[in-house]
Design a protein around this motif. Structure first.
Motif, PDB file in Angstrom:
ATOM      1  N   GLU A 197      43.145  38.801  39.162  1.00 30.63           N
ATOM      2  CA  GLU A 197      42.566  38.060  40.291  1.00 30.63           C
ATOM      3  C   GLU A 197      42.658  36.551  40.048  1.00 30.63           C
ATOM      4  O   GLU A 197      42.971  35.779  40.964  1.00 30.63           O
ATOM      5  CB  GLU A 197      41.114  38.505  40.496  1.00 30.63           C
ATOM      6  CG  GLU A 197      40.614  38.191  41.892  1.00 30.63           C
ATOM      7  CD  GLU A 197      39.277  38.847  42.226  1.00 30.63           C
ATOM      8  OE1 GLU A 197      38.812  39.721  41.461  1.00 30.63           O
ATOM      9  OE2 GLU A 197      38.700  38.471  43.256  1.00 30.63           O
ATOM     10  N   ILE A 231      39.087  43.628  32.282  1.00 31.71           N
ATOM     11  CA  ILE A 231      39.797  42.407  31.884  1.00 31.71           C
ATOM     12  C   ILE A 231      41.061  42.251  32.718  1.00 31.71           C
ATOM     13  O   ILE A 231      41.341  41.192  33.275  1.00 31.71           O
ATOM     14  CB  ILE A 231      40.180  42.446  30.387  1.00 31.71           C
ATOM     15  CG1 ILE A 231      38.926  42.383  29.531  1.00 31.71           C
ATOM     16  CG2 ILE A 231      41.122  41.287  30.043  1.00 31.71           C
ATOM     17  CD1 ILE A 231      39.210  42.290  28.053  1.00 31.71           C
ATOM     18  N   ASP A 263      41.785  43.482  35.635  1.00 28.52           N
ATOM     19  CA  ASP A 263      41.493  43.183  37.039  1.00 28.52           C
ATOM     20  C   ASP A 263      41.069  41.731  37.232  1.00 28.52           C
ATOM     21  O   ASP A 263      41.502  41.058  38.162  1.00 28.52           O
ATOM     22  CB  ASP A 263      40.390  44.110  37.558  1.00 28.52           C
ATOM     23  CG  ASP A 263      40.865  45.560  37.640  1.00 28.52           C
ATOM     24  OD1 ASP A 263      42.082  45.791  37.491  1.00 28.52           O
ATOM     25  OD2 ASP A 263      40.020  46.446  37.838  1.00 28.52           O
ATOM     26  N   ILE A 264      40.196  41.261  36.354  1.00 27.55           N
ATOM     27  CA  ILE A 264      39.721  39.883  36.488  1.00 27.55           C
ATOM     28  C   ILE A 264      40.871  38.908  36.273  1.00 27.55           C
ATOM     29  O   ILE A 264      41.045  37.957  37.045  1.00 27.55           O
ATOM     30  CB  ILE A 264      38.571  39.602  35.485  1.00 27.55           C
ATOM     31  CG1 ILE A 264      37.309  40.355  35.912  1.00 27.55           C
ATOM     32  CG2 ILE A 264      38.286  38.109  35.391  1.00 27.55           C
ATOM     33  CD1 ILE A 264      36.161  40.249  34.937  1.00 27.55           C
ATOM     34  N   ASP A 266      34.356  30.698  33.154  1.00 27.03           N
ATOM     35  CA  ASP A 266      33.274  31.218  34.001  1.00 27.03           C
ATOM     36  C   ASP A 266      33.360  32.734  34.161  1.00 27.03           C
ATOM     37  O   ASP A 266      32.362  33.389  34.432  1.00 27.03           O
ATOM     38  CB  ASP A 266      33.325  30.568  35.388  1.00 27.03           C
ATOM     39  CG  ASP A 266      32.918  29.096  35.334  1.00 27.03           C
ATOM     40  OD1 ASP A 266      32.342  28.694  34.303  1.00 27.03           O
ATOM     41  OD2 ASP A 266      33.179  28.363  36.308  1.00 27.03           O
ATOM     42  N   SER A 267      34.555  33.274  34.014  1.00 30.10           N
ATOM     43  CA  SER A 267      34.720  34.727  34.149  1.00 30.10           C
ATOM     44  C   SER A 267      34.581  35.434  32.807  1.00 30.10           C
ATOM     45  O   SER A 267      34.895  36.616  32.698  1.00 30.10           O
ATOM     46  CB  SER A 267      36.094  35.035  34.747  1.00 30.10           C
ATOM     47  OG  SER A 267      36.263  34.360  35.964  1.00 30.10           O
ATOM     48  N   LYS A 272      44.741  34.272  42.564  1.00 35.52           N
ATOM     49  CA  LYS A 272      44.016  33.282  43.372  1.00 35.52           C
ATOM     50  C   LYS A 272      44.185  31.857  42.874  1.00 35.52           C
ATOM     51  O   LYS A 272      44.103  30.921  43.652  1.00 35.52           O
ATOM     52  CB  LYS A 272      42.520  33.629  43.410  1.00 35.52           C
ATOM     53  CG  LYS A 272      42.241  34.827  44.274  1.00 35.52           C
ATOM     54  CD  LYS A 272      40.775  34.911  44.643  1.00 35.52           C
ATOM     55  CE  LYS A 272      40.563  36.033  45.649  1.00 35.52           C
ATOM     56  NZ  LYS A 272      39.288  36.717  45.478  1.00 35.52           N
ATOM     57  N   TYR A 273      44.337  31.685  41.576  1.00 31.41           N
ATOM     58  CA  TYR A 273      44.351  30.322  41.046  1.00 31.41           C
ATOM     59  C   TYR A 273      45.686  29.909  40.430  1.00 31.41           C
ATOM     60  O   TYR A 273      46.105  28.771  40.581  1.00 31.41           O
ATOM     61  CB  TYR A 273      43.232  30.148  40.009  1.00 31.41           C
ATOM     62  CG  TYR A 273      41.861  30.179  40.618  1.00 31.41           C
ATOM     63  CD1 TYR A 273      41.245  29.003  41.050  1.00 31.41           C
ATOM     64  CD2 TYR A 273      41.183  31.368  40.804  1.00 31.41           C
ATOM     65  CE1 TYR A 273      39.985  29.014  41.635  1.00 31.41           C
ATOM     66  CE2 TYR A 273      39.921  31.404  41.400  1.00 31.41           C
ATOM     67  CZ  TYR A 273      39.326  30.226  41.807  1.00 31.41           C
ATOM     68  OH  TYR A 273      38.089  30.244  42.396  1.00 31.41           O
ATOM     69  N   PRO A 329      49.178  29.990  43.114  1.00 33.28           N
ATOM     70  CA  PRO A 329      49.294  28.851  44.039  1.00 33.28           C
ATOM     71  C   PRO A 329      49.536  27.513  43.331  1.00 33.28           C
ATOM     72  O   PRO A 329      50.062  26.583  43.939  1.00 33.28           O
ATOM     73  CB  PRO A 329      47.931  28.826  44.753  1.00 33.28           C
ATOM     74  CG  PRO A 329      47.332  30.168  44.524  1.00 33.28           C
ATOM     75  CD  PRO A 329      47.877  30.649  43.211  1.00 33.28           C
TER      76      PRO A 329
END
Lengths: 390, 397, 261
Positions: A18, A12, A14-15, A47-48, A22-23, A26
């Motif tokens: 990320e 959890i 790590d996801i 989705d994750s 990444k989202y 930015p």
């Protein structure tokens, strides 16, 4: 500090990290500037499989894999908050909206609503606050009057996080005005129900990526089967929900503070004044040391409470309030210090710490102000003392 | 089977090979490097050893008689019957290589209509031009080109086959090399024929440009390589050069293809392919947001340049991916590359270091870009660029 | 539809350092990652599987520990994973690698499409995809920036080439190499990660593939790296300092030099 997270909780973390990198990172400045709800990011979370981590497998989630869900929710919320308090609140408020169903609803209601919330096909929001009912839930004026096999709702909910973005609302309303808080009941209201509309969208100081909106009920007829747990149980449902969610607010605070410390430490290692890196000055070093220590203490307390809940503890109102109070005060202190370390740059929108400071403030206020939390802690303490307990 | 050995008499126990191993299978025992059975024969340690103490042995049972192969063959690349400049560069390089070992230069041209190109290829250095003409060869298509060129190679037996490292060369050459059971080296930037062995020493950047690797294909022929465009120099055309043009008709079935090109969509106006620009104005993390790219665009407009970007600014969403220069973006070699707010990390550097002139603007004096640029400007790009734009407009008016 | 995606474990070249004295690469401690281009190949496979049904099998050739990139691909959404590993495969160049991977695809038997990333960031050759196609004697579409459709036993894709886009149609089975323009790779999902941790991944060695040691690994590789050097780093570049106005004037001189002379 190593908290020896299980492999699943590490997944959890790590996801979510990320997704954050990444989202969220930015997009955060723009979301804040434009006061915009992060729909695309919520889709990525869905989705994750991150929206269902506190929901049991039989209702489409994965909670069992994490030994419950409170710790899972804390880890996820902290990671998102580290990047953006606003996005993280949208995530956490979804869980908050689902919590009354998860904790108190019938299996039939759970089957009907939880799978869509676990998958992210629908988002949820929790609606308690009104203009006259903030810290005092007994001030709720929204009425739900029984009419055959329906209830008719009238009233206005205020400052509802995810308002206008969620499809499923858990609403606290009065079924028996004569009984005050004991006359409150909890209902599930779906978006699109006739008589249910959205009002004013708030322009907030911080957590601006989250949607905060009025919910307006005007002769809104909802089926009686949408009542959660029986008439008069609303106050208990609300309190249980908030007790469960408080470690989540604490995690928001820990995450925001950690994000601010990361920025401050990075800046201090790069910024040069008087010919040397500013992190070589003791004044800065001691600030950073205090910030790190406070964050670690807040995190340790928060995780302990979350683990207690996952272990099946029944009574955690006091410690859950403690975690919320302590972590949110730390967040305010640490983000303020981070702005201080960045100096003039810290005050500019070009750097993220001023936003973190704005975002941190709300954690001292919502889901029970820190003053109310202290009252809760004190009252528990007094009761324990009177009972001669620990 | 192939093996690796540490020569006990040569190993001095310096330990240089230990950190060079990506798999961590080398250890030092009693002043000697010990390589465990988990070794994957990647060769990293072999090249890290200054004493030649690590030897990897290949076990080659079958040997090809390499003496039967001679000459340097260049695969001409054409689009719409016009031969690409990269082909002329390759001919120049092939000529130089051929002259160094007294061999001939062959050019292979597959097209629907060769026009005067065979003669022009001779002018640029070819001794013999093999021409295959067929309507089906108007556009490059993998299978017909593979079949025809493979047969040309089998019949002509060149020692070396070169193609440009374009999307065409890099599509075609691996296919031919696999079919002919020979070696191929990608994207070479330097080629030399070793006088002693006659092997082609093929040098290319690898590991994201961190290293230059020199590769040989010792036991099979031809030695095939794709060569980075704009690195080699074309010869001045010499109308006096003599050469032979040989028709090489396609054989039955060679023009068949399981792929077909339905259409070609040329880049639209404004949609520049940055690899074709003479000047690139490129922005990195220092540009700070998407709106600031307008400043770079304005300068680019004045200079008839295109706009490039580092990975940092593409990842931040300030400018779309087609503009990205660097290892995971495009490789460019314009006449002038203007790096604005780009630190010059190795991943960016490999994509632009062969530019003729690199101009860097950065407020951080310690930015790596200043270590390899030709003209470095230490200052704030937001102060300098508007003034440069003003200055250029003023001087032109 | 069964799609095989060939991926590679690579060192994170962003983390590679050079030993300044010896001029050699220091790879110790450099993390091994899934080749970044391969994420796009995987995403393209997932998209078409999600649309058309079927399965995605992810394959890699490498040492036993290359298995970690397969688990990463499973976490993103691959249905099956296959490790091609044998001492006899060590030291392979692109010829031997593609030869071995093609043998694995043949053994899998019912693959309709092989997708690879454009290139790997350690070697940057972009040769393995087309070489696999050659080994299988399948058609190929390289440098694909967009897959338009997969239907009726054909794939329609856009090749991003110099100066424009080629719209190419190929019969299946085929090999496609994917550019970063094609999609945005999905992140690993929680369920995917949980599946990846538990999945038993079969390993095929040289005997499983029925190959001869002379055609695999270093022995089967026509090329060999003979020397490695570090690129020239020294520059005698000219540094300009001064007020913005002074710098702008010098820069304008440089940029307009040719125009004015």
């Amino acid at each position: 500090m190593d908290y020896y997270l299980s492999d699943e909780l590490t997944d959890i973390r790590d996801i979510c990290r990320e997704i954050a990198e990444k989202y969220i990172v930015p997009a955060r400045a723009e979301l804040d500037e434009e006061n915009r709800f992060p729909r695309e990011i919520m889709k990525v979370m869905a989705d994750s499989d991150i929206l269902g981590i506190y929901i049991p497998e039989e209702f489409g989630g994965t909670a069992e894999a994490f030994g419950g869900g409170a710790m899972a929710l804390s880890v996820a919320t902290e990671e998102f908050s580290r990047a953006c308090g606003g996005v993280a609140v949208s995530y956490a408020a979804n869980a908050l909206g689902a919590m009354p169903i998860l904790i108190s609803a019938s299996d039939e209601q759970k089957t009907r609503y939880l799978p869509d919330l676990a998958s992210g096909r629908k988002l949820a929001a929790f609606a308690l606050t009104e203009s006259e009912a903030g810290s005092d839930a007994g001030g709720v004026k929204t009425k739900a009057i029984k009419d055959g096999d329906h209830y008719i709702l009238n009233g206005t909910k205020q400052w509802i996080t995810n308002g206008g973005e969620a499809q499923v609302y858990t609403v606290i309303a009065l079924t028996d005005p004569s009984r005050g808080a004991r006359g409150l009941s909890a209902f599930i209201v779906e978006e699109g129900t006739p008589g249910f509309s959205y009002g004013k969208k708030e322009d907030k100081m911080g957590i601006r990526a989250s949607a905060t909106r009025e919910l307006i009920f005007e002769d809104c007829r909802i089926p009686a089967e949408n009542l959660i747990s029986g008439e008069g149980r609303g106050f208990i449902v609300a309190m249980k929900t908030l007790n469960r969610s408080r470690p989540g607010v604490a995690s928001q605070a820990v995450g925001i503070a950690q994000g601010a410390l990361d920025e401050a430490a990075k800046y201090a290692s790069q910024r040069r004044q008087f010919g040397q890196r500013i992190d070589s000055f003791q004044a800065i070093q001691f600030m950073l040391a205090d910030m790190a220590t406070q964050i670690e203490a807040a995190r340790a307390l928060t995780y302990s409470v979350a683990r207690m809940i996952d272990a099946g503890a029944k009574k955690y109102e006091k410690v859950s309030a403690m975690a919320k109070v302590f972590a949110s005060d730390v967040a305010m202190k640490v983000t303020t210090d981070a702005v201080q370390i960045l100096g003039g740059y810290g005050y500019m929108k070009e750097y993220p710490v001023e936003k973190m400071m704005r975002d941190a403030k709300i954690t001292q206020i919502y889901e029970g102000t820190n003053q109310i939390q202290r009252a809760v802690i004190a009252s528990a303490l007094i009761k324990e003392t009177a009972a001669g307990g620990n | 089977m192939a093996s690796i050995e540490v020569r006990k008499d040569t190993c001095v126990g310096c330990g240089a090979c230990v950190p060079a191993c990506p798999y961590g299978v080398i250890s030092m025992e009693d002043g000697l490097a010990i390589i465990s059975d988990e070794c994957y024969l990647c060769g990293a340690c072999e090249s890290s050893c200054s004493f030649g103490a690590i030897i990897i042995r290949q076990d080659k049972s079958e040997k090809v008689d390499i003496s039967e192969y001679s000459g340097i063959m260049v695969l001409a690349e054409q689009r719409d019957r016009v031969v690409d400049h990269s082909t002329l560069e390759l001919l120049g390089e092939a000529r130089r290589l051929a002259d160094s070992c007294g061999q001939e230069v062959l050019a292979a041209l597959l097209t629907s209509d060769c026009g005067d190109w065979p003669a022009r290829l001779v002018e640029h250095g070819a001794d013999r031009v093999l021409v295959t003409s067929a309507a089906e060869l108007t556009h490059f298509r993998t299978e017909p080109f593979t079949q025809i060129v493979s047969r040309m190679i089998e019949e002509m037996r060149p020692a070396v086959v070169l193609a440009a490292a374009t999307t065409t060369g890099r599509d075609l050459m691996p296919r031919i090399a696999k079919n002919l059971n020979t070696g191929l080296t990608a994207d070479c930037t330097e080629l030399v024929i070793d006088g002693e062995s006659g092997n082609l020493m093929q040098t290319r950047p690898a590991f994201g440009g961190n290293i230059m690797a020199t590769i040989v294909c010792a036991d099979t022929r031809p030695q095939m390589a794709t060569v980075r465009p704009r690195v080699m120099k074309a010869l001045e055309p010499d109308p006096a050069r003599a050469g032979e043009v040989v028709e090489f008709p396609a054989a039955h079935g060679e023009l068949d293809s399981r792929t077909e090109i339905l259409e070609f969509l040329p880049l639209e106006e404004g949609e520049v392919d940055i690899t074709e620009s003479d000047i690139i104005v490129s922005g990195g993390r220092g540009v700070k947001d998407s709106t600031n790219f307008a400043l770079l665009e304005e300068l680019a407009g004045l200079l008839d340049a295109s706009v490039g970007a580092s990975r940092a600014s593409v990842d931040a969403g300030w400018i779309p991916y087609p503009h990205q220069v660097g290892q995971t973006g495009k490789t460019v070699n314009p006449k002038t590359y203007i790096a604005c707010g780009i630190s010059g990390a190795i991943q960016h550097r490999v994509g632009m270091q062969s530019s003729d002139r690199i101009i860097a603007i950065n407020k951080d004096e310690t930015a790596p870009i200043f270590e390899f640029c030709h003209e470095g400007f230490i200052g704030d790009l937001f102060e300098i660029l508007p003034l440069v734009i003003k200055e250029i407009k003023k001087r032109r008016s | 539809m069964r799609i095989a995606v060939a991926v590679k474990q690579v060192p994170d070249t962003a983390e590679v350092r050079i030993d300044p004295e010896r001029g050699t690469l220091i790879r110790e401690g450099v993390p091994s990652i899934l080749n970044p281009f391969d994420e796009y190949a995987l995403e393209e496979a997932f998209r078409w599987r999600d649309e058309l049904g079927g399965t995605v099998v992810v394959i890699t050739m490498g040492p036993p520990w290359a298995e970690s990139v397969l688990r990463e691909a499973v976490a993103m959404g691959a249905d099956e994973a296959l490790l091609i590993s044998d001492r006899a495969f060590a030291g392979a160049d692109t010829w031997a690698t593609s030869h071995t991977l093609a043998a694995a695809v043949t053994k899998l038997g019912d693959v309709d499409l092989v997708i690879t990333g454009k290139q790997a960031i350690d070697g940057d050759t972009a040769q393995t995809g087309p070489s696999i196609a050659a080994s299988l004697d399948w058609p190929q579409i390289t440098f694909v920036g967009k897959v338009r459709s997969i239907e009726d036993g054909h794939i329609l894709a856009e090749r991003y080439v110099e100066g424009g886009i080629e719209v190419v149609r190929s019969s299946l089975p085929a090999v496609v190499t994917i550019l970063k323009d094609a999609n945005t790779p999905r992140l690993p999902s929680l369920r995917g990660k949980m599946k990846a941790r538990k999945l038993e991944i079969p390993t095929w060695g040289i005997d499983d593939l029925g190959l001869d040691p002379a055609e695999t690994g270093l022995d089967g590789s026509p090329t060999r790296v003979v020397t490695i050097s570090t690129p020239e780093t020294s520059s005698d570049g000219e540094m300009h300092r001064g007020t913005p106005e002074e710098l702008a004037a010098v820069l304008a001189d440089l940029l307009l030099g040719e125009e004015e002379s």
